[in-house]
Design a protein around this motif. Structure first.
Motif, PDB file in Angstrom:
ATOM      1  N   LEU A 169       3.345 -13.588   7.230  1.00 39.21           N
ATOM      2  CA  LEU A 169       3.039 -12.510   6.288  1.00 39.21           C
ATOM      3  C   LEU A 169       4.184 -12.239   5.317  1.00 39.21           C
ATOM      4  O   LEU A 169       3.957 -11.757   4.206  1.00 39.21           O
ATOM      5  N   HIS A 170       5.403 -12.538   5.737  1.00 36.62           N
ATOM      6  CA  HIS A 170       6.566 -12.253   4.903  1.00 36.62           C
ATOM      7  C   HIS A 170       6.777 -13.395   3.910  1.00 36.62           C
ATOM      8  O   HIS A 170       7.024 -14.536   4.298  1.00 36.62           O
ATOM      9  N   PHE A 208      -0.903  -9.769   2.710  1.00 36.53           N
ATOM     10  CA  PHE A 208       0.337 -10.412   2.288  1.00 36.53           C
ATOM     11  C   PHE A 208       1.036  -9.575   1.219  1.00 36.53           C
ATOM     12  O   PHE A 208       2.259  -9.388   1.261  1.00 36.53           O
ATOM     13  N   LEU A 209       0.250  -9.063   0.262  1.00 35.10           N
ATOM     14  CA  LEU A 209       0.841  -8.229  -0.782  1.00 35.10           C
ATOM     15  C   LEU A 209       1.312  -6.895  -0.214  1.00 35.10           C
ATOM     16  O   LEU A 209       2.343  -6.355  -0.631  1.00 35.10           O
ATOM     17  N   LEU A 210       0.567  -6.361   0.749  1.00 36.14           N
ATOM     18  CA  LEU A 210       0.964  -5.101   1.363  1.00 36.14           C
ATOM     19  C   LEU A 210       2.277  -5.274   2.145  1.00 36.14           C
ATOM     20  O   LEU A 210       3.165  -4.420   2.089  1.00 36.14           O
ATOM     21  N   ILE A 246      17.327  -2.057   7.280  1.00 37.74           N
ATOM     22  CA  ILE A 246      16.558  -1.019   7.959  1.00 37.74           C
ATOM     23  C   ILE A 246      15.223  -0.910   7.236  1.00 37.74           C
ATOM     24  O   ILE A 246      15.177  -0.729   6.017  1.00 37.74           O
ATOM     25  N   GLY A 247      14.171  -1.010   7.981  1.00 41.51           N
ATOM     26  CA  GLY A 247      12.858  -0.907   7.365  1.00 41.51           C
ATOM     27  C   GLY A 247      11.770  -1.181   8.376  1.00 41.51           C
ATOM     28  O   GLY A 247      12.030  -1.488   9.540  1.00 41.51           O
ATOM     29  N   ASP A 250       8.244  -4.782   2.626  1.00 41.91           N
ATOM     30  CA  ASP A 250       9.546  -5.461   2.708  1.00 41.91           C
ATOM     31  C   ASP A 250      10.481  -5.020   1.590  1.00 41.91           C
ATOM     32  O   ASP A 250      11.706  -4.957   1.777  1.00 41.91           O
ATOM     33  N   LYS A 251       9.931  -4.716   0.414  1.00 48.14           N
ATOM     34  CA  LYS A 251      10.765  -4.298  -0.714  1.00 48.14           C
ATOM     35  C   LYS A 251      11.410  -2.938  -0.471  1.00 48.14           C
ATOM     36  O   LYS A 251      12.382  -2.576  -1.143  1.00 48.14           O
ATOM     37  N   LEU A 252      10.872  -2.184   0.477  1.00 51.19           N
ATOM     38  CA  LEU A 252      11.399  -0.848   0.763  1.00 51.19           C
ATOM     39  C   LEU A 252      12.515  -0.882   1.809  1.00 51.19           C
ATOM     40  O   LEU A 252      13.057   0.174   2.156  1.00 51.19           O
TER      41      LEU A 252
END
Length: 344
Positions: free
Chosen positions: A209-210, A100-102, A190-191, A107-109
């Motif tokens: 997961l998000h 989940f943290l990964l 985009i990611g 997602d932050k990228l």
């Protein structure tokens, strides 16, 4: 094109494929979690940025779906369990970190991107109120078609209120894509899209997961408020927040009574009110017992009253009687306060 090898009446995959399956199986065996990400539309530059961010935390490798299925089946995961999530090119992310943290880090990228005709909106798209800088002309019909309230101000189109032009899941039309571009709105992202994870036993869908941090924060705050209110309702005074809430409510109620009754506090009534409040506080602390010390509460001993000045002999008797009356009245008030508190 690689050909299958005939071996004892069976068709065997080429050697390099068998080696690749063995590599994947080893990666799966050495890591607690496996995440699967969709590479569709991901620029190579951004993939490199993600690799750099996850360095030391995860192993990332691109593999064909059929080889991934074979390696997973050797680890006990059947193809039909994971196949619905893998629709395009597969990026395998093997890790011992919390999935989940990964996923949150990945997602932050993500980066904002303009909408293209035919894309599906990943969230509600809103055009804000304000001057668009677009002159009236052919675009007027677009505003009408998209049901955006507008008016012309000083020669340009002005949007009269925030308007949802597409809901999550809607297909973006060419007109909407063109308008969003002119307004400088980039509603897409985009990611890398994590579509699923596997912990060795269970497949976790990507939707789970998000994590929405803001929504999670609000849920925690609301739960804390509800639990504090419940503790207050049932009289569970071992929660410091409940004691604080009761103290504030008591103070507000007292002030309300004073204002409603248009009461004024002179020296005598103020002294009585303070003594009564101290008595009630002492009773509550005593009722809490040892728990009061855990909450940081203790009985505050009142300072001894100053000795009265010597009165003239002729007034001594009368002053002594007056002091005795006041002392009796104070004791009566304190007793009444305790009776009110404990209902006796």
């Amino acid at each position: 094109m690689a050909t299958m090898i005939q071996k004892k009446g069976r068709l065997e995959p080429p050697e390099y494929k068998r080696q690749r399956v063995a590599e994947l199986e080893k990666i799966f065996a050495e890591n607690r979690y496996v995440l699967f990400a969709d590479l569709e539309g991901l620029p190579a530059k951004q993939l490199q940025m993600i690799r750099k961010e996850l360095r030391g935390k995860a192993i990332m490798t691109v593999a064909k779906k059929n080889l991934v299925y074979l390696a997973l089946e050797r680890r006990g995961l059947k193809k039909e369990k994971i196949e619905p999530y893998l629709k395009h090119g597969v990026l395998v992310i093997a890790t011992n970190e919390n999935p989940f943290l990964l996923t949150l880090t990945i997602d932050k990228l993500k980066m904002p991107a303009p909408a293209k005709p035919g894309q599906v909106a990943t969230k509600d798209i809103v055009v804000p109120e304000g001057d668009t800088g677009i002159r009236p002309g052919p675009m007027v019909s677009v505003f009408g078609k998209l049901k955006i309230p507008y008016e012309v101000r000083k020669g340009t189109i002005y949007i009269k209120s925030d308007t949802v032009v597409a809901k999550k899941g809607d297909v973006i039309s060419p007109d909407l894509a063109s308008l969003l571009q002119q307004l400088g709105i980039q509603p897409m992202e985009i990611g890398l899209n994590v579509v699923a994870a596997w912990d060795g036993e269970t497949v976790i869908p990507g939707d789970m997961l998000h994590i929405d941090l803001e929504a999670t924060k609000n849920d925690i705050i609301r739960s804390e408020q509800e639990s504090t209110y419940l503790a207050k309702t049932i009289g569970f005074f071992e929660v410091p927040e409940v004691v604080q809430m009761l103290a504030v409510e008591t103070e507000l109620e007292a002030l309300s009574v004073i204002r409603a009754g248009e009461l004024t506090l002179d020296a005598d009534t103020a002294k009585t009110a303070i003594e009564q409040a101290v008595a009630e506080e002492t009773s509550v602390i005593a009722a809490l017992g040892d728990k009061a010390k855990e909450l940081g509460l203790e009985v505050v001993q009142a300072a001894p009253a100053a000795a009265p000045a010597q009165a003239p002999a002729q007034q001594g008797g009368e002053q002594k009687k007056e002091e005795e009356k006041k002392s009796e009245a104070s004791e009566a008030d304190i007793s009444a306060g305790l009776s009110g508190l404990f209902g006796s």
